[in-house]
Design a protein around this motif. Structure first.
Motif, PDB file in Angstrom:
ATOM      1  N   VAL A 478       0.798  -1.233   0.000  1.00  0.00           N
ATOM      2  CA  VAL A 478       0.000   0.000   0.000  1.00  0.00           C
ATOM      3  C   VAL A 478       0.830   1.281   0.000  1.00  0.00           C
ATOM      4  CG1 VAL A 478      -2.043  -1.031   1.048  1.00  0.00           C
ATOM      5  CG2 VAL A 478      -0.226  -0.174   2.525  1.00  0.00           C
ATOM      6  N   ASP A 481       3.292   6.004   2.319  1.00  0.00           N
ATOM      7  CA  ASP A 481       2.413   7.028   2.890  1.00  0.00           C
ATOM      8  C   ASP A 481       1.361   6.456   3.839  1.00  0.00           C
ATOM      9  OD1 ASP A 481       3.795   8.875   1.460  1.00  0.00           O
ATOM     10  OD2 ASP A 481       2.375   8.929  -0.224  1.00  0.00           O
ATOM     11  N   SER A 482       1.133   5.154   3.739  1.00  0.00           N
ATOM     12  CA  SER A 482       0.113   4.537   4.599  1.00  0.00           C
ATOM     13  C   SER A 482       0.625   4.288   6.018  1.00  0.00           C
ATOM     14  CB  SER A 482      -0.341   3.209   3.993  1.00  0.00           C
ATOM     15  OG  SER A 482       0.754   2.301   3.955  1.00  0.00           O
TER      16      SER A 482
END
Length: 592
Positions: A478, A481-482
């Protein structure tokens, strides 16, 4: 003295079958053919002996004579071993080269220990003293680094009837011991069969680490003095370089390095490097405390099988003097190949992948000769023998028999990773699948001699590296940034641990060896930044600001700090780091 003569009936590569050998014994050394090739009896059936030949057998045929010496394969132990380069059956390669040139001539007979050199013997015991097996009766200053202790041979107990000081060759008599049966003459040299472990009084549990100066080993996966370790890894992953580093820097009095079936250029590196390397403790050449057993891949296969026994018997001899000895075997896979070939020639029932069914027990017999012991003798001196064996599994597959048999025996597994090696990460020891079962045994020593927080720091960096592996999986799915700021900090700390601490340059004059106190300070810098940054993140500071701190670059360069400057440089970096973290938290700007 020759006690039995027979005749060759069959030749199958390095295996020779001879008849008329009814009076010979298992493991007798024999001389075969007109060139008197050296061999060893490995099987007896009636009067037929199966003999493994330690030299090239081309041109040997049925009808050629075989003579048994009546003695097992033995090594000569005495002054002259240190700094020596021997083949797998203890023939001195430098003397052989002078006689036969660069190629090993068949049937050449050269005594292992030089009979012409005179050694200055100084008695440490007086006439009339009672002595037992293993007691030290005198010393010889063999090199500036090494004092050779002359011991009473095994099985002799009695009273010193005479003892002389002065200059002697290894075969001259220096003492006479009166026993119940007869007078025993003692020279500077003794012989010992290689397949029999030398006796000792008692085996003790190891409690002190073998300091190597390699950070990933000393901090994460330590080996104890008197312990055993395996270094498995695929081709090109750095097994030999790891072995060389340990031989150079391990905290041992004596190094025995066995090149068992390795490529000739790798042994050449050892022969060229070791005389030039300076012992950091004494300023003298490392060869002054090293014995090399060179059995390269172009030498006869069967001689590999004897080489590790020759090496460990020599190592036990130095252990019995009360020294700490480190033995490097590179590699036991080549030794196992020799075992497999001879088993096939004997037409034995093969085990897994063609290896003999007794592969595991033979490996165990070798590794079990390591240990921390109370040696023979009246003074209860302690001797230590640590063994580090490289394993070369085909394709790096450690599920193959040699690797699995080794892992069932050893307590330290330094698993080399080809992906790390190809990314130029040295030592390429994978921190996720390696382990050491000596951690509990040596933890008290680390706490008492380095720092009481040593084991806590070790646990923390292992936990951070494990969490990094899990977080990397999330990032792949993912994206970065997750992740939360605290998880991003963990990734950054793990990167610092990998690149600034675990990565080490074997060819850098400072980084090649790191003392334990410097290793601890390196960890303290990395973990201090992690703790300070973690606290500021919890109070709302942006992680991007913290990661731009200029002092973080100095943490990475700290590994190249000279030992005498480590303390002052550590305080300077820590002071700057603390100041800049506070500045980042207050939204200030860093100095250019």
């Amino acid at each position: 003295m020759l006690i039995n003569k027979g005749t060759i009936k069959k030749v199958a590569g390095p295996l020779v079958v001879a008849s008329g050998m009814g009076n010979a014994n298992m493991f007798d050394v024999v001389r075969v053919g007109q060139e008197r090739l050296i061999g060893e009896i490995i099987e007896m059936r009636s009067d037929r002996a199966s003999i493994q030949i330690y030299e090239e057998t081309a041109g040997l045929g049925p009808g050629a004579p075989v003579e048994s010496t009546g003695e097992p394969l033995s090594v000569e132990l005495g002054p002259g071993l240190i700094g020596g380069i021997f083949d797998g059956i203890e023939r001195p390669l430098d003397l052989i080269m002078k006689r036969s040139g660069n190629n090993l001539k068949r049937g050449i007979e050269v005594l292992p220990l030089n009979r012409e050199i005179k050694w200055t013997f100084t008695p440490t015991i007086d006439v009339g003293a009672k002595v037992n097996s293993g007691d030290i009766i005198g010393t010889i200053q063999e090199t500036e680094l090494f004092t050779h202790k002359i011991m009473v041979p095994n099985g002799i107990n009695g009273t010193i009837k005479s003892i002389k000081s002065g200059d002697f060759t290894v075969d001259q008599i220096v003492a006479v011991i009166g026993t119940n049966n007869k007078d025993e003459e003692v020279s500077l040299m003794q012989k010992w069969p290689v397949r029999v472990g030398r006796p000792y009084k008692k085996k003790l549990p190891p409690t002190e680490p073998l300091v190597t100066g390699q950070r990933v080993i000393d901090t994460l996966f330590p080996i104890a003095k008197g312990g055993v370790a395996a270094v498995p890894g695929p081709f090109g992953s750095g097994k030999t370089v790891v072995q060389h580093q340990l031989a150079k820097w391990a905290d041992a009095d004596i190094i025995v390095y066995i090149g068992c079936g390795e490529r000739g250029n790798e042994m050449t590196d050892v022969l060229n490097e070791f005389p030039e390397l300076i012992d950091p403790k004494t300023g003298r050449s490392l060869m002054e405390r090293t014995v090399l057993i060179a059995n390269t891949s172009d030498m006869p296969v069967a001689a590999r099988e004897a080489s590790i026994y020759t090496g460990i018997t020599i190592a036990e001899y130095f252990r019995d003097m009360g020294y700490s000895v480190a033995l490097m075997a590179d590699s036991t896979s080549r030794w196992a190949e020799a075992l497999r070939e001879m088993s096939g020639r004997l037409q034995e029932m093969p085990g897994e992948e063609g290896y003999p069914a007794y592969l595991g027990s033979r490996l165990a017999q070798f590794y079990e000769r390591a240990g921390r012991v109370i040696t023979s003798g009246s003074d209860n001196r302690e001797g230590l023998l640590s063994v580090i064996g490289a394993v070369s599994p085909p394709g790096g597959d450690i599920s193959e028999p040699v690797s699995q048999a080794t892992l069932r025996i050893v307590k330290v597994f330094w698993g080399l990773d080809s992906a790390l090696a190809y990314s130029r990460h040295f030592p390429a020891i994978n921190w996720l699948n390696s382990y050491s079962l000596y951690v509990d045994s040596v933890s008290k020593w680390f706490k008492d001699n380095v720092n009481s927080n040593w084991m806590d720091y070790r646990s923390r960096i292992i936990r951070i590296l494990s969490e990094e592996a899990e977080l990397q999986e999330i990032v792949k799915l993912v994206g970065m940034d997750s992740l939360s700021p605290s998880d991003r900090l963990k990734l950054e700390t793990a990167r610092s641990i990998r690149e600034d601490f675990l990565h080490q340059n074997a060819f850098h004059e400072i980084d090649t060896f790191t003392p334990l106190n410097k290793q601890f300070l390196m960890l303290e810098l990395i973990l201090n930044f992690h703790d300070m940054a973690s606290e500021k993140i919890s109070k709302g500071t942006k992680i991007e600001k913290l990661l731009k701190i200029p002092s973080r670059e100095k943490i990475g360069r700290f590994k190249y700090t000279k030992i005498e400057d480590v303390g002052s440089e550590f305080k300077l970096i820590l002071r700057e780091l603390t100041k800049q973290v506070e500045l980042a938290a207050s939204e200030g700007e860093f100095d250019a």
